[in-house]
Design a protein around this motif. Structure first.
Motif, PDB file in Angstrom:
ATOM      1  N   ILE A  13     -81.424 -64.948 -21.074  1.00  0.00           N
ATOM      2  CA  ILE A  13     -80.812 -64.213 -22.184  1.00  0.00           C
ATOM      3  C   ILE A  13     -81.785 -63.215 -22.821  1.00  0.00           C
ATOM      4  CG2 ILE A  13     -81.282 -65.947 -23.965  1.00  0.00           C
ATOM      5  CD1 ILE A  13     -78.065 -63.798 -23.589  1.00  0.00           C
ATOM      6  N   GLN A  14     -83.070 -63.536 -22.858  1.00  0.00           N
ATOM      7  CA  GLN A  14     -84.032 -62.597 -23.436  1.00  0.00           C
ATOM      8  C   GLN A  14     -84.122 -61.318 -22.607  1.00  0.00           C
ATOM      9  OE1 GLN A  14     -84.894 -65.976 -23.144  1.00  0.00           O
ATOM     10  NE2 GLN A  14     -84.684 -66.422 -25.304  1.00  0.00           N
ATOM     11  N   LEU A  15     -84.167 -61.454 -21.289  1.00  0.00           N
ATOM     12  CA  LEU A  15     -84.217 -60.271 -20.429  1.00  0.00           C
ATOM     13  C   LEU A  15     -82.898 -59.509 -20.477  1.00  0.00           C
ATOM     14  CD1 LEU A  15     -85.746 -58.490 -18.470  1.00  0.00           C
ATOM     15  CD2 LEU A  15     -85.055 -60.044 -16.613  1.00  0.00           C
ATOM     16  N   ILE A  16     -81.783 -60.227 -20.513  1.00  0.00           N
ATOM     17  CA  ILE A  16     -80.476 -59.565 -20.611  1.00  0.00           C
ATOM     18  C   ILE A  16     -80.435 -58.662 -21.838  1.00  0.00           C
ATOM     19  CG2 ILE A  16     -78.020 -59.972 -21.080  1.00  0.00           C
ATOM     20  CD1 ILE A  16     -78.309 -62.510 -19.261  1.00  0.00           C
ATOM     21  N   GLN A  17     -80.929 -59.152 -22.969  1.00  0.00           N
ATOM     22  CA  GLN A  17     -80.913 -58.358 -24.199  1.00  0.00           C
ATOM     23  C   GLN A  17     -81.880 -57.188 -24.145  1.00  0.00           C
ATOM     24  OE1 GLN A  17     -81.408 -61.518 -27.161  1.00  0.00           O
ATOM     25  NE2 GLN A  17     -79.253 -61.273 -27.673  1.00  0.00           N
ATOM     26  N   THR A  30     -72.437 -58.332 -16.081  1.00  0.00           N
ATOM     27  CA  THR A  30     -73.212 -58.918 -14.986  1.00  0.00           C
ATOM     28  C   THR A  30     -73.723 -57.819 -14.062  1.00  0.00           C
ATOM     29  OG1 THR A  30     -71.985 -61.001 -15.093  1.00  0.00           O
ATOM     30  CG2 THR A  30     -73.120 -60.512 -13.022  1.00  0.00           C
ATOM     31  N   ALA A  31     -72.848 -56.864 -13.734  1.00  0.00           N
ATOM     32  CA  ALA A  31     -73.252 -55.743 -12.874  1.00  0.00           C
ATOM     33  C   ALA A  31     -74.346 -54.916 -13.550  1.00  0.00           C
ATOM     34  CB  ALA A  31     -72.046 -54.868 -12.552  1.00  0.00           C
ATOM     35  N   GLY A  32     -74.232 -54.706 -14.852  1.00  0.00           N
ATOM     36  CA  GLY A  32     -75.252 -53.948 -15.579  1.00  0.00           C
ATOM     37  C   GLY A  32     -76.610 -54.630 -15.549  1.00  0.00           C
ATOM     38  N   VAL A  33     -76.622 -55.938 -15.721  1.00  0.00           N
ATOM     39  CA  VAL A  33     -77.893 -56.674 -15.658  1.00  0.00           C
ATOM     40  C   VAL A  33     -78.467 -56.590 -14.247  1.00  0.00           C
ATOM     41  CG1 VAL A  33     -78.969 -58.956 -15.850  1.00  0.00           C
ATOM     42  CG2 VAL A  33     -77.299 -58.206 -17.565  1.00  0.00           C
ATOM     43  N   MET A  34     -77.601 -56.721 -13.242  1.00  0.00           N
ATOM     44  CA  MET A  34     -78.060 -56.609 -11.850  1.00  0.00           C
ATOM     45  C   MET A  34     -78.764 -55.276 -11.623  1.00  0.00           C
ATOM     46  SD  MET A  34     -75.755 -56.634  -8.349  1.00  0.00           S
ATOM     47  CE  MET A  34     -74.812 -55.182  -8.849  1.00  0.00           C
ATOM     48  N   LEU A  35     -78.162 -54.183 -12.080  1.00  0.00           N
ATOM     49  CA  LEU A  35     -78.787 -52.870 -11.918  1.00  0.00           C
ATOM     50  C   LEU A  35     -80.094 -52.789 -12.692  1.00  0.00           C
ATOM     51  CD1 LEU A  35     -75.735 -50.423 -12.162  1.00  0.00           C
ATOM     52  CD2 LEU A  35     -76.875 -51.279 -10.092  1.00  0.00           C
ATOM     53  N   GLY A  36     -80.098 -53.329 -13.910  1.00  0.00           N
ATOM     54  CA  GLY A  36     -81.298 -53.296 -14.729  1.00  0.00           C
ATOM     55  C   GLY A  36     -82.465 -54.021 -14.083  1.00  0.00           C
ATOM     56  N   VAL A  37     -82.198 -55.174 -13.503  1.00  0.00           N
ATOM     57  CA  VAL A  37     -83.252 -55.933 -12.823  1.00  0.00           C
ATOM     58  C   VAL A  37     -83.655 -55.229 -11.529  1.00  0.00           C
ATOM     59  CG1 VAL A  37     -83.764 -58.098 -11.611  1.00  0.00           C
ATOM     60  CG2 VAL A  37     -82.650 -58.158 -13.856  1.00  0.00           C
ATOM     61  N   ASN A  50     -77.330 -55.173  -4.707  1.00  0.00           N
ATOM     62  CA  ASN A  50     -76.211 -55.518  -3.830  1.00  0.00           C
ATOM     63  C   ASN A  50     -75.262 -56.542  -4.427  1.00  0.00           C
ATOM     64  OD1 ASN A  50     -77.160 -53.898  -1.596  1.00  0.00           O
ATOM     65  ND2 ASN A  50     -78.795 -55.409  -1.424  1.00  0.00           N
ATOM     66  N   ALA A  51     -75.793 -57.582  -5.049  1.00  0.00           N
ATOM     67  CA  ALA A  51     -74.941 -58.669  -5.547  1.00  0.00           C
ATOM     68  C   ALA A  51     -75.695 -59.487  -6.587  1.00  0.00           C
ATOM     69  CB  ALA A  51     -74.510 -59.569  -4.391  1.00  0.00           C
ATOM     70  N   ALA A  52     -74.925 -60.174  -7.435  1.00  0.00           N
ATOM     71  CA  ALA A  52     -75.496 -61.070  -8.440  1.00  0.00           C
ATOM     72  C   ALA A  52     -74.402 -62.009  -8.928  1.00  0.00           C
ATOM     73  CB  ALA A  52     -76.077 -60.289  -9.616  1.00  0.00           C
ATOM     74  N   ARG A  53     -74.823 -63.091  -9.590  1.00  0.00           N
ATOM     75  CA  ARG A  53     -73.875 -64.057 -10.149  1.00  0.00           C
ATOM     76  C   ARG A  53     -74.214 -64.273 -11.620  1.00  0.00           C
ATOM     77  NH1 ARG A  53     -74.158 -69.813 -10.066  1.00  0.00           N
ATOM     78  NH2 ARG A  53     -75.959 -69.592  -8.682  1.00  0.00           N
TER      79      ARG A  53
END
Length: 155
Positions: free
Chosen positions: A10-14, A73-80, A36-39
């Motif tokens: 959650i800290q990284l998501i924010q 979820t897709a936004g976090v995937m791109l961010g990471v 490509n993918a994330a959950r």
């Protein structure tokens, strides 16, 4: 040899998404495979504000918030994937297609959102994703959605 899958708490998501309570709809993102993918994982709790009116006495998570959780979820995937942390990343819906709702999502459920990139290139502006939200392995919702990614928004 495959690359090691990444995750975001959650800290990284924010630090990636601008969303905050009551509209931050993903608690953790795991199994991040590049872009490509994330959950994503969302713990559904009764204290979420939409349950006050949707529906009194029969709390059901609104379908639009399920789709939004998939998009986050897709936004976090791109961010990471592209190491876009602390940059005011903004992502805007462009379309939602083939959206279907299959089961209710209620307080006490743990919703998992599997997101796969259908189109998009590294640091591109437009991406298309497929998302499937499940609860206990049962499909709750599915959709294809596209988004415009503003990698360097004005402050």
């Amino acid at each position: 040899m495959t690359a090691e899958l990444k995750s975001a708490d959650i800290q990284l998501i924010q630090r990636i998404l601008p969303h905050r309570y009551p509209f931050l709809l993903v608690d953790k993102v795991v199994d991040i495979d590049g872009y490509n993918a994330a959950r994503g994982i969302k713990n559904i709790t009764m204290n979420e504000p939409h349950f006050q009116g949707h529906f009194p006495g029969t709390p059901i998570m609104p379908g639009v918030t399920i789709v939004e959780a998939m998009a986050q979820t897709a936004g976090v995937m791109l961010g990471v994937a592209f190491d876009v942390v602390d940059t005011n990343l903004l992502i805007y819906f462009m379309s939602i297609d083939k959206c279907k709702f299959r089961r209710k999502v209620i307080p006490g459920d743990v919703m998992e959102m599997q997101v796969t990139t259908l189109r998009g290139k590294p640091r591109g502006k437009i991406f298309k994703f497929n998302g499937v939200a499940t609860v206990e392995g049962e499909v709750a919702a599915e959709a294809e959605f596209s988004a415009f990614v503003d990698w360097e928004p004005e402050a």
